[in-house]
Design an enzyme around this catalytic site. Sequence first.
Site, mmCIF file in Angstrom:
data_model
loop_
_atom_site.group_PDB
_atom_site.id
_atom_site.type_symbol
_atom_site.label_atom_id
_atom_site.label_comp_id
_atom_site.label_asym_id
_atom_site.label_seq_id
_atom_site.Cartn_x
_atom_site.Cartn_y
_atom_site.Cartn_z
ATOM 1 N N LYS A 193 27.510 29.782 73.833
ATOM 2 C CA LYS A 193 26.956 29.418 72.517
ATOM 3 C C LYS A 193 27.302 27.966 72.172
ATOM 4 O O LYS A 193 26.444 27.200 71.731
ATOM 5 C CB LYS A 193 27.505 30.373 71.449
ATOM 6 C CG LYS A 193 26.593 30.491 70.229
ATOM 7 C CD LYS A 193 27.159 31.386 69.147
ATOM 8 C CE LYS A 193 27.308 32.831 69.518
ATOM 9 N NZ LYS A 193 26.038 33.513 69.809
ATOM 10 N N LYS B 244 18.266 32.042 66.286
ATOM 11 C CA LYS B 244 18.730 32.924 67.363
ATOM 12 C C LYS B 244 19.478 34.085 66.737
ATOM 13 O O LYS B 244 20.456 33.903 66.004
ATOM 14 C CB LYS B 244 19.607 32.139 68.342
ATOM 15 C CG LYS B 244 19.949 32.903 69.628
ATOM 16 C CD LYS B 244 21.020 33.915 69.439
ATOM 17 C CE LYS B 244 21.307 34.797 70.603
ATOM 18 N NZ LYS B 244 22.718 35.215 70.631
ATOM 19 N N GLY C 223 22.693 39.835 69.702
ATOM 20 C CA GLY C 223 22.640 41.283 69.869
ATOM 21 C C GLY C 223 23.671 41.998 69.026
ATOM 22 O O GLY C 223 23.473 43.139 68.604
ATOM 23 N N ASP D 251 21.489 32.400 73.824
ATOM 24 C CA ASP D 251 21.870 31.140 73.149
ATOM 25 C C ASP D 251 21.314 29.943 73.922
ATOM 26 O O ASP D 251 20.806 28.984 73.343
ATOM 27 C CB ASP D 251 23.399 31.014 73.067
ATOM 28 C CG ASP D 251 24.019 32.151 72.276
ATOM 29 O OD1 ASP D 251 23.419 32.568 71.271
ATOM 30 O OD2 ASP D 251 25.101 32.628 72.676
ATOM 31 N N GLY E 284 22.651 41.730 74.042
ATOM 32 C CA GLY E 284 23.765 41.992 74.959
ATOM 33 C C GLY E 284 24.431 43.337 74.701
ATOM 34 O O GLY E 284 24.728 44.076 75.654
HETATM 35 N N1 LIG Z 1 36.945 30.575 68.558
HETATM 36 C C1 LIG Z 1 36.118 31.606 68.369
HETATM 37 N N2 LIG Z 1 35.603 31.817 67.140
HETATM 38 C C2 LIG Z 1 34.779 32.868 66.898
HETATM 39 N N3 LIG Z 1 34.400 33.763 67.850
HETATM 40 C C3 LIG Z 1 34.865 33.594 69.105
HETATM 41 C C4 LIG Z 1 35.740 32.505 69.424
HETATM 42 N N4 LIG Z 1 36.038 32.586 70.746
HETATM 43 C C5 LIG Z 1 35.419 33.675 71.215
HETATM 44 N N5 LIG Z 1 34.682 34.284 70.254
HETATM 45 C C6 LIG Z 1 33.903 35.510 70.478
HETATM 46 O O1 LIG Z 1 32.524 35.149 70.567
HETATM 47 C C7 LIG Z 1 31.757 36.241 70.033
HETATM 48 C C8 LIG Z 1 30.342 35.753 69.714
HETATM 49 O O2 LIG Z 1 29.620 35.635 70.903
HETATM 50 P P1 LIG Z 1 28.599 36.801 71.370
HETATM 51 O O3 LIG Z 1 29.358 38.086 71.480
HETATM 52 O O4 LIG Z 1 27.898 36.320 72.584
HETATM 53 O O5 LIG Z 1 27.686 36.895 70.093
HETATM 54 P P2 LIG Z 1 26.111 36.929 69.869
HETATM 55 O O6 LIG Z 1 25.715 38.332 70.113
HETATM 56 O O7 LIG Z 1 25.972 36.499 68.465
HETATM 57 O O8 LIG Z 1 25.505 35.939 70.843
HETATM 58 C C9 LIG Z 1 32.578 36.686 68.845
HETATM 59 O O9 LIG Z 1 32.300 38.007 68.465
HETATM 60 C C10 LIG Z 1 34.001 36.521 69.336
HETATM 61 O O10 LIG Z 1 34.469 37.719 69.897
HETATM 62 C C1 LIG Z 2 22.927 35.800 81.445
HETATM 63 C C2 LIG Z 2 23.234 36.610 80.219
HETATM 64 O O1 LIG Z 2 24.396 36.772 79.884
HETATM 65 N N1 LIG Z 2 22.187 37.119 79.540
HETATM 66 C C3 LIG Z 2 22.339 37.934 78.379
HETATM 67 C C4 LIG Z 2 20.998 38.020 77.673
HETATM 68 C C5 LIG Z 2 21.078 38.674 76.316
HETATM 69 C C6 LIG Z 2 21.970 37.900 75.360
HETATM 70 O O2 LIG Z 2 22.296 36.749 75.525
HETATM 71 O O3 LIG Z 2 22.324 38.650 74.265
HETATM 72 P P1 LIG Z 2 23.336 38.241 73.095
HETATM 73 O O4 LIG Z 2 22.761 37.057 72.399
HETATM 74 O O5 LIG Z 2 23.361 39.450 72.252
HETATM 75 O O6 LIG Z 2 24.682 37.918 73.712
HETATM 76 C C7 LIG Z 2 22.835 39.354 78.736
HETATM 77 O O7 LIG Z 2 22.473 39.881 79.769
HETATM 78 O O8 LIG Z 2 23.574 39.933 77.897
#
Ligand SMILES: Nc1ncnc2c1ncn2[C@@H]1O[C@H](COP(=O)(O)OP(=O)(O)O)[C@@H](O)[C@H]1O
Ligand SMILES: CC(=O)N[C@@H](CCC(=O)OP(=O)(O)O)C(=O)O
Length: 290
Positions: free
Chosen positions: A249, A43, A46, A193, A76
């Site tokens: 996640k 995975k 974004g 995720d 995202g």
């Molecule tokens: N305990 C934690 N450890 C690390 N990151 C965390 C934690 N709690 C929240 N986060 C946040 O989660 C983010 C990762 O999730 P997300 O932005 O959805 O990333 P991705 O684009 O990889 O899916 C990190 O950048 C951080 O800001």
């Molecule tokens: C429902 C929901 O939140 N969908 C996400 C889909 C894309 C995603 O998950 O992107 P990242 O892995 O970069 O966070 C969104 O709209 O952002």
Amino acid sequence: MVALFVSDDMETGEQRDSLSVMNLDSEMQQLVATMRNKLLVVKLGGSTLESERVVLQDIIWLRDCGVKVVLVHGGGASINEWLLKCNVPVRFEDGLRVTDALTLSVVRMVLCGQVNQELVALTEQLGGRAVGLSGMDDHMIHARVADERLGFVGAVDAVDASLLERICAAGYIPIIAPLGLDDHGQCLNINADVAASHIASALKADRLIFLSNVCGICQPDGEVIPRLNGQMAQALIAEGVISGGMLPKVAACLQALQAVPCVHIVDGRMDHVLLHEILDGPAIGTQFTR
Ligand SMILES: Nc1ncnc2c1ncn2[C@@H]1O[C@H](COP(=O)(O)OP(=O)(O)O)[C@@H](O)[C@H]1O
Ligand SMILES: CC(=O)N[C@@H](CCC(=O)OP(=O)(O)O)C(=O)O
């Protein structure tokens, strides 16, 4: 430790990159051989899309070694940018985007029209064979509205992995945008995720690796937690240590662990993190345990 270098194709002068793995000693070769025909779901978040070139090089290299790789991507950060450009407010609840009809149109355009196509084009440019699709293709991801308050956000009911199995068996790398369809043919926005976790489970993958923009799940002082189980995760969520995008996640990792033996969050910004992860073992990041 494996040593890697990436070079342009000097003979043909083409811009196509090739990845060479140097000093691949017999121990490493055996390791790669044990991975042959194994299935890896990656995975790509974004927030780590800037590393996409190196990630795709690693995936192509693994595929060439006989490892089946399925790539699920997010987007995202790009969706946020486009929503802001269109003056549409960006809102999240517990890491999930609140998705009204207009937001859904932008989500679809960015995930399928931009991110997915760019990843497919780059994979092809790097010498790999990619098939770009979304969870809507062949009814792969069957979803339902997760929570009316979130709008068109999907919770996954079932994944039909047969199309992916056929694509992998034919030697291609499937690249999947996280969208699903409900019973009425309505498109739903699915957290990437969550989509990756359900896809890995349906495929009975050997490994699921989340490439994110953090070193792993961290304590408030920034220290990475190397191993995490459900009970520990619940406690960290209750304390507010795990929040935002990390909430779906972690839930996705724990869900996948029921079917996938190795689930790991690693730092997608690290050079060739995927190859190091496969060849050197899961040393960095957070590994999930039952
Ligand atoms: N305990 C934690 N450890 C690390 N990151 C965390 C934690 N709690 C929240 N986060 C946040 O989660 C983010 C990762 O999730 P997300 O932005 O959805 O990333 P991705 O684009 O990889 O899916 C990190 O950048 C951080 O800001
Ligand atoms: C429902 C929901 O939140 N969908 C996400 C889909 C894309 C995603 O998950 O992107 P990242 O892995 O970069 O966070 C969104 O709209 O952002």
